[in-house]
Design a protein around this motif. Structure first.
Motif, PDB file in Angstrom:
ATOM      1  N   GLN A 243       0.842  -1.191   0.000  1.00 35.91           N
ATOM      2  CA  GLN A 243       0.000   0.000   0.000  1.00 35.91           C
ATOM      3  C   GLN A 243       0.880   1.245   0.000  1.00 35.91           C
ATOM      4  O   GLN A 243       2.009   1.234   0.456  1.00 35.91           O
ATOM      5  CB  GLN A 243      -0.920  -0.007   1.223  1.00 35.91           C
ATOM      6  CG  GLN A 243      -1.817  -1.224   1.330  1.00 35.91           C
ATOM      7  CD  GLN A 243      -2.656  -1.435   0.090  1.00 35.91           C
ATOM      8  OE1 GLN A 243      -3.355  -0.539  -0.365  1.00 35.91           O
ATOM      9  NE2 GLN A 243      -2.586  -2.636  -0.469  1.00 35.91           N
ATOM     10  N   ARG A 244       0.340   2.324  -0.529  1.00 32.09           N
ATOM     11  CA  ARG A 244       1.129   3.551  -0.662  1.00 32.09           C
ATOM     12  C   ARG A 244       1.643   4.066   0.678  1.00 32.09           C
ATOM     13  O   ARG A 244       2.741   4.608   0.771  1.00 32.09           O
ATOM     14  CB  ARG A 244       0.279   4.641  -1.319  1.00 32.09           C
ATOM     15  CG  ARG A 244       0.003   4.401  -2.796  1.00 32.09           C
ATOM     16  CD  ARG A 244      -0.791   5.565  -3.372  1.00 32.09           C
ATOM     17  NE  ARG A 244      -1.043   5.378  -4.793  1.00 32.09           N
ATOM     18  CZ  ARG A 244      -1.723   6.243  -5.540  1.00 32.09           C
ATOM     19  NH1 ARG A 244      -2.212   7.344  -4.976  1.00 32.09           N
ATOM     20  NH2 ARG A 244      -1.920   5.997  -6.819  1.00 32.09           N
ATOM     21  N   ASP A 245       0.820   3.925   1.696  1.00 29.64           N
ATOM     22  CA  ASP A 245       1.192   4.480   3.002  1.00 29.64           C
ATOM     23  C   ASP A 245       1.660   3.403   3.974  1.00 29.64           C
ATOM     24  O   ASP A 245       1.580   3.587   5.188  1.00 29.64           O
ATOM     25  CB  ASP A 245       0.028   5.256   3.609  1.00 29.64           C
ATOM     26  CG  ASP A 245      -1.235   4.394   3.708  1.00 29.64           C
ATOM     27  OD1 ASP A 245      -1.205   3.237   3.254  1.00 29.64           O
ATOM     28  OD2 ASP A 245      -2.253   4.895   4.249  1.00 29.64           O
ATOM     29  N   ALA A 246       2.158   2.297   3.467  1.00 32.64           N
ATOM     30  CA  ALA A 246       2.580   1.199   4.349  1.00 32.64           C
ATOM     31  C   ALA A 246       3.687   1.625   5.298  1.00 32.64           C
ATOM     32  O   ALA A 246       3.748   1.159   6.444  1.00 32.64           O
ATOM     33  CB  ALA A 246       3.035   0.001   3.514  1.00 32.64           C
ATOM     34  N   ALA A 247       4.558   2.512   4.849  1.00 29.91           N
ATOM     35  CA  ALA A 247       5.669   2.944   5.703  1.00 29.91           C
ATOM     36  C   ALA A 247       5.176   3.638   6.967  1.00 29.91           C
ATOM     37  O   ALA A 247       5.846   3.617   8.004  1.00 29.91           O
ATOM     38  CB  ALA A 247       6.598   3.881   4.931  1.00 29.91           C
ATOM     39  N   ALA A 248       3.989   4.239   6.912  1.00 28.79           N
ATOM     40  CA  ALA A 248       3.473   4.988   8.061  1.00 28.79           C
ATOM     41  C   ALA A 248       3.012   4.077   9.190  1.00 28.79           C
ATOM     42  O   ALA A 248       2.811   4.548  10.309  1.00 28.79           O
ATOM     43  CB  ALA A 248       2.312   5.883   7.626  1.00 28.79           C
ATOM     44  N   VAL A 249       2.847   2.788   8.921  1.00 27.87           N
ATOM     45  CA  VAL A 249       2.362   1.867   9.955  1.00 27.87           C
ATOM     46  C   VAL A 249       3.327   1.815  11.135  1.00 27.87           C
ATOM     47  O   VAL A 249       2.907   1.691  12.290  1.00 27.87           O
ATOM     48  CB  VAL A 249       2.153   0.455   9.370  1.00 27.87           C
ATOM     49  CG1 VAL A 249       1.809  -0.542  10.462  1.00 27.87           C
ATOM     50  CG2 VAL A 249       1.043   0.489   8.331  1.00 27.87           C
ATOM     51  N   THR A 250       4.607   1.921  10.857  1.00 27.85           N
ATOM     52  CA  THR A 250       5.605   1.806  11.920  1.00 27.85           C
ATOM     53  C   THR A 250       6.127   3.168  12.377  1.00 27.85           C
ATOM     54  O   THR A 250       7.129   3.238  13.091  1.00 27.85           O
ATOM     55  CB  THR A 250       6.797   0.955  11.438  1.00 27.85           C
ATOM     56  OG1 THR A 250       7.296   1.490  10.201  1.00 27.85           O
ATOM     57  CG2 THR A 250       6.376  -0.481  11.218  1.00 27.85           C
ATOM     58  N   GLU A 251       5.453   4.253  11.979  1.00 30.59           N
ATOM     59  CA  GLU A 251       5.856   5.581  12.410  1.00 30.59           C
ATOM     60  C   GLU A 251       4.906   6.095  13.486  1.00 30.59           C
ATOM     61  O   GLU A 251       3.700   5.815  13.435  1.00 30.59           O
ATOM     62  CB  GLU A 251       5.870   6.552  11.221  1.00 30.59           C
ATOM     63  CG  GLU A 251       6.914   6.212  10.170  1.00 30.59           C
ATOM     64  CD  GLU A 251       8.318   6.183  10.713  1.00 30.59           C
ATOM     65  OE1 GLU A 251       8.655   7.053  11.552  1.00 30.59           O
ATOM     66  OE2 GLU A 251       9.094   5.295  10.315  1.00 30.59           O
ATOM     67  N   PRO A 252       5.416   6.846  14.465  1.00 29.97           N
ATOM     68  CA  PRO A 252       4.531   7.393  15.509  1.00 29.97           C
ATOM     69  C   PRO A 252       3.425   8.241  14.906  1.00 29.97           C
ATOM     70  O   PRO A 252       3.674   9.042  14.004  1.00 29.97           O
ATOM     71  CB  PRO A 252       5.485   8.230  16.366  1.00 29.97           C
ATOM     72  CG  PRO A 252       6.848   7.660  16.106  1.00 29.97           C
ATOM     73  CD  PRO A 252       6.837   7.190  14.691  1.00 29.97           C
TER      74      PRO A 252
END
Length: 448
Positions: A214-223
């Motif tokens: 998904q486009r925003d997958a990186a945000a899953v592990t960001e605060p």
């Protein structure tokens, strides 16, 4: 990308349904699919925080090894609590998934740790009814004790993760698409364990394959920014108390009915819940200590500058006089502050006051007490050294130009001080009044 993935998932499941004897091959392809999507996402740097995802990849690799070792095992054996190596492999892979998810959850909602614990507790407690009414009726008579334990831990643990993922998804922000895929993965996996059907588990492989692309997958592990932890209410604690009572009550009912697995459900559920309960108590204690520190700080400090407030400064003078040592008070009134405040507004005036506070703290000694009385008046209490020398340093420091958001400005300061020698009979009000008179005398002399 999403449309293509959905078409692929639909085609894979249709192929599995009609494959007949070729189902083990289709299962192998489906199990390998998330490994490919994770490898692509990691190689293309779509997932900057590698560790949680790599742990999940370890679980996928373990499942792939299991599929190669026991092809076709999912058909007719899933959720049967047989205690075989295949079941142990499946449980171990689920454990790795849970570890990776827990790491992502902890980082994303670091500001809502209490909410995550509440969600995990509610999910774990929901595992009891699910076990009694969903899994237990379908168990064969010849279950293995080891297999039963593994299956029960799986059901309870995945229920807890579902609770956390729901909490994670409710908090609006980037990464929700990937979170939805992870939530579907957990729900489908739990459905497969409850029903014993392989189709939901295979669909779970496909949904977890969609999470990293998904486009925003990186945000899953960001605060998650701006996600303030809600205050713990009595209603929340009531719900937790009710939830914690569910499994013991179910166990009592099961024991009264003579159910064989009742004696296992209570200790397993309790052992999984106790660490979370202890963590929750720890969080409550930490929150209480933080609240007490905040209240104590607010009671003695000025909100704008962070210096001591009027109440604390007066108490400091009283303590110093009661100690019998020499005490000096320096009353500092800013010159030229009002025109800045009137011309540029209160926000710029607040900036100037903060700069003044920082400079006063820097020029005084560690033993001196610096505070703000209000407006543009500051007070320094010292029990050693020469007050005249300190007053000179304050005038010199505060006369230097200061850089604010509207540019460079300059202000001055008039300092009036008064001292009480050791053993003096002067009281606090008299000492402050003398310093105040000296300060006004200085202003009058400057005006003249």
């Amino acid at each position: 990308m999403r449309a293509f993935f959905l078409l692929f998932a639909a085609a894979a499941m249709i192929t599995y349904v009609i494959a007949g004897d070729g189902r083990p091959v289709v299962q192998l392809v489906i199990v390998a699919t998330p490994l490919l999507t994770f490898a692509y996402a990691l190689a293309s740097r779509r997932l900057p925080r590698h560790r949680p995802w790599l742990i999940s990849v370890g679980g996928l690799i373990l499942l792939l090894i299991g599929q190669l070792t026991w092809p076709g095992w999912l058909d007719g054996h899933l959720g049967r609590a047989e205690g075989t190596p295949a079941e142990l492999t499946l449980s171990a892979s689920h454990g790795l998934f849970l570890m990776g998810t827990a790491m992502a959850l902890r980082r994303r909602l670091a500001s809502d740790a209490s909410g995550l614990l509440d969600a995990a507790l509610l999910g774990l407690c929901a595992g009891g009814p699910l076990w009694v009414w969903g899994v237990q009726p379908h168990l064969p008579a010849d279950v293995s004790p080891v297999g039963l334990l593994l299956l029960m831990i799986d059901v309870f643990a995945i229920s807890g993760v579902i609770g956390c993922l729901v909490r994670m998804g409710v908090a609006r922000g980037p990464g929700r698409d990937s979170i939805v895929y992870l939530l579907l993965t957990a729900v489908l996996t739990l459905t497969a364990l409850v029903t014993g059907r392989p189709e939901p588990l295979l669909m779970a492989f496909l949904t977890i394959a969609g999470a990293p692309i998904q486009r925003d997958a990186a945000a899953v592990t960001e605060p998650l920014r701006g996600a303030a932890a809600p205050a713990t209410s009595r209603l929340t604690l009531l719900w937790l108390a009710v939830a914690l009572c569910v499994n013991p009550l179910l166990s009592v009912v099961q024991i009264l009915r003579g159910t064989d697995t009742a004696s296992l459900m209570l200790p397993v559920g309790t052992l999984l819940v106790i660490p979370l309960v202890l963590l929750r108590f720890h969080r409550l204690a930490v929150q209480r200590e933080q609240a007490e520190r905040t209240l104590a700080h607010q009671a003695t400090h000025d909100e704008l500058t962070g210096l001591r407030n009027r109440r604390h400064m007066m108490a400091s003078i009283d303590r110093a006089l009661a100690g019998g040592s020499a005490v000096s008070v320096l009353l500092c009134d800013l010159d030229g502050f009002k025109p800045i405040n009137d011309r540029y507004g209160h926000l710029v005036g607040d900036e100037a006051l903060k700069v003044v506070a920082a400079r006063l703290s820097a020029v005084t000694r560690p033993a001196d007490v610096v505070g703000r009385l209000g407006g543009d008046e500051f007070l320094v209490v010292c029990e050693e050294g020469s007050p005249s020398e300190l007053a000179a340093r304050i005038r010199e420091t505060l006369s230097l130009p200061m850089s604010l958001s509207i540019g460079v400005v300059s202000i001055g300061v008039t300092v009036g001080f008064a001292s009480a020698p050791p053993g003096s009979a002067l009281d606090r009000d008299t000492l402050v009044a003398e310093a105040d008179a000296a300060m006004y005398a200085g202003k009058s002399a400057r005006a003249a």
